[in-house]
Motif scaffolding. Structure first.
Motif, short mmCIF file in Angstrom:
data_model
loop_
_atom_site.label_atom_id
_atom_site.label_comp_id
_atom_site.label_asym_id
_atom_site.label_seq_id
_atom_site.Cartn_x
_atom_site.Cartn_y
_atom_site.Cartn_z
N ASP A 50 0.79 -1.24 0.00
CA ASP A 50 0.00 0.00 0.00
C ASP A 50 0.82 1.28 0.00
O ASP A 50 0.27 2.37 0.04
CB ASP A 50 -0.92 0.02 1.24
N PHE A 51 2.15 1.13 0.05
CA PHE A 51 2.99 2.32 0.11
C PHE A 51 4.36 2.06 -0.51
O PHE A 51 4.74 0.92 -0.76
CB PHE A 51 3.14 2.81 1.56
N SER A 52 5.08 3.16 -0.73
CA SER A 52 6.47 3.07 -1.17
C SER A 52 7.29 4.04 -0.33
O SER A 52 6.92 5.21 -0.20
CB SER A 52 6.61 3.43 -2.65
N VAL A 53 8.37 3.54 0.27
CA VAL A 53 9.33 4.41 0.96
C VAL A 53 10.40 4.73 -0.08
O VAL A 53 11.03 3.82 -0.63
CB VAL A 53 9.94 3.71 2.19
N ILE A 54 10.58 6.00 -0.40
CA ILE A 54 11.46 6.35 -1.53
C ILE A 54 12.19 7.66 -1.29
O ILE A 54 11.63 8.62 -0.76
CB ILE A 54 10.63 6.40 -2.85
N CYS A 55 13.46 7.68 -1.70
CA CYS A 55 14.24 8.92 -1.61
C CYS A 55 14.14 9.64 -2.96
O CYS A 55 14.95 9.44 -3.87
CB CYS A 55 15.70 8.60 -1.28
N LEU A 56 13.10 10.47 -3.07
CA LEU A 56 12.85 11.19 -4.33
C LEU A 56 13.97 12.19 -4.64
O LEU A 56 14.23 12.50 -5.80
CB LEU A 56 11.50 11.91 -4.27
N ASP A 57 14.65 12.66 -3.59
CA ASP A 57 15.74 13.63 -3.78
C ASP A 57 16.88 13.07 -4.64
O ASP A 57 17.69 13.84 -5.16
CB ASP A 57 16.34 14.04 -2.41
N THR A 58 16.97 11.74 -4.74
CA THR A 58 18.05 11.15 -5.54
C THR A 58 17.74 11.18 -7.03
O THR A 58 18.64 11.03 -7.85
CB THR A 58 18.31 9.68 -5.13
N ILE A 59 16.46 11.35 -7.38
CA ILE A 59 16.08 11.37 -8.81
C ILE A 59 16.18 12.82 -9.27
O ILE A 59 15.24 13.61 -9.14
CB ILE A 59 14.67 10.79 -9.03
N ASP A 60 17.34 13.17 -9.81
CA ASP A 60 17.63 14.58 -10.13
C ASP A 60 16.78 15.11 -11.29
O ASP A 60 16.46 16.28 -11.34
CB ASP A 60 19.13 14.75 -10.47
N ASP A 61 16.45 14.23 -12.22
CA ASP A 61 15.65 14.63 -13.38
C ASP A 61 14.18 14.76 -12.96
O ASP A 61 13.55 13.78 -12.57
CB ASP A 61 15.82 13.59 -14.49
N LYS A 62 13.64 15.98 -13.07
CA LYS A 62 12.28 16.23 -12.58
C LYS A 62 11.22 15.40 -13.31
O LYS A 62 10.26 14.93 -12.71
CB LYS A 62 11.94 17.73 -12.73
N LYS A 63 11.41 15.22 -14.62
CA LYS A 63 10.45 14.44 -15.40
C LYS A 63 10.42 12.99 -14.92
O LYS A 63 9.37 12.37 -14.77
CB LYS A 63 10.84 14.47 -16.88
N GLU A 64 11.62 12.46 -14.70
CA GLU A 64 11.72 11.07 -14.22
C GLU A 64 11.09 10.92 -12.84
O GLU A 64 10.38 9.96 -12.57
CB GLU A 64 13.19 10.63 -14.17
N ARG A 65 11.35 11.90 -11.99
CA ARG A 65 10.80 11.85 -10.63
C ARG A 65 9.27 11.88 -10.68
O ARG A 65 8.60 11.11 -10.00
CB ARG A 65 11.33 13.05 -9.82
N LYS A 66 8.76 12.77 -11.52
CA LYS A 66 7.30 12.90 -11.67
C LYS A 66 6.69 11.60 -12.18
O LYS A 66 5.63 11.16 -11.73
CB LYS A 66 7.03 14.04 -12.68
#
Length: 310
Positions: free
Chosen positions: A201-217
């Motif tokens: 039901d969830f994902s624990v994720i370090c979004l700060d590591t995905i530098d490319d905004k499109k990829e993060r989105k």
């Protein structure tokens, strides 16, 4: 099914800092003690961890490592093998030469002896001849229910090989790059599963590591459209292995999120609250394993989804 009750774990006999993996695993550090002492401490941490899992009703299959050949990282089996509900086993190409010796046919025999059915093996290991690597569920995070596979590309996660895996196992690929700061440079994180964990039901994720905004989105879009709550962690928390977690099933089908004590103590109250809505937390001290091995709780557990014959 996303969560299993059965986990394969390898008890180390020669654990130490692996000089061959240290070149691009920036989580590894030196400990100023002898290798024999390091292995002894790692074994004690391993045994205490297994005891905790079994106490909660998780079925842990423990296989002892062998003295020969030299396999300092054998404690992390999820990088060379994956087990699937349709009876398929995946075997993966490894970046470090001494890690290739971790692949053992007898481990598959042990699972079959325990009543698990192996019908088919898909072997990607010949890619090592071309210096291409894809390190199992270290490199690939599987959403088994929604048939999506998440992968942060690196030397240990080749894009073409990952797409081949997705075609073979019928998963939709979600590809991105995840970086960490190393001496002022942004360098690829060696495994997806240190910056991201996927639960039901969830994902624990370090979004700060995905530098490319499109990829993060794009990653967030996929998680949200599958109804997963996004629990964001910081890069500092990631360095305490807060991304390296695994959801498992214990007695009476109860859900647990398994992590190291370092990971647990790095979390905020709000993050713990979000996790505990659906999963009780199990945490164990893995300090020696984390410091020398550069991997944590999730890396130590290979999930067994194989069907039972009896």
């Amino acid at each position: 099914m996303q969560v299993t009750n059965t986990i394969l774990m390898i008890r180390p006999v020669g654990f130490r800092k692996n000089e061959q993996t240290a070149v691009n695993n920036y989580f590894q550090e030196d400990l100023d003690i002898k290798n024999a002492e390091i292995n002894k401490k790692a074994q004690a941490e391993f045994d205490a961890f297994v005891t905790q899992l079994r106490f909660k009703g998780v079925d842990v299959v423990v296989v002892d490592d062998t003295k020969e050949p030299d396999t300092p990282d054998s404690i992390f089996p999820n990088n060379w093998v994956s087990f699937h509900e349709n009876g398929t086993v995946g075997l993966y190409p490894m970046y470090a030469e001494n890690r290739r010796n971790e692949r053992r046919e007898d481990i598959l025999d042990i699972l079959e002896e325990k009543g698990f059915s192996i019908d088919h093996t898909i072997d990607y290991t010949s890619a090592e001849d071309e210096e291409l690597y894809l390190e199992g569920t270290g490199s690939i995070l599987l959403d088994r229910v929604n048939k999506k596979a998440y992968c942060a590309l690196s030397v240990r996660a080749d894009e073409d090989l990952f797409i081949e895996f997705c075609e073979d196992f019928e998963y939709t690929p979600v590809i991105f790059t995840a970086n960490q700061s190393v001496e002022g440079k942004r360098l690829p994180i060696y495994h997806t599963n240190v910056m991201m964990c996927l639960a039901e039901d969830f994902s624990v994720i370090c979004l700060d590591t995905i530098d490319d905004k499109k990829e993060r989105k794009n990653v967030v879009k996929h998680l949200k459209e599958d109804g997963k709550e996004v629990i964001a962690i910081t890069e500092k928390q990631m360095h305490s292995f807060a991304g390296n977690m695994l959801q498992v099933m214990g007695a009476k089908d109860k859900r647990y999120l398994v992590m190291s004590s370092a990971a647990y103590h790095s979390l905020t109250e709000k993050q713990i609250e979000a996790i505990e809505k659906t999963s009780e937390i199990i945490h164990s001290s893995l300090e020696t394993i984390e410091t020398c091995g550069g991997g944590s709780a999730r890396c130590m557990m290979a999930e067994v989804f194989l069907p039972k014959t009896n």
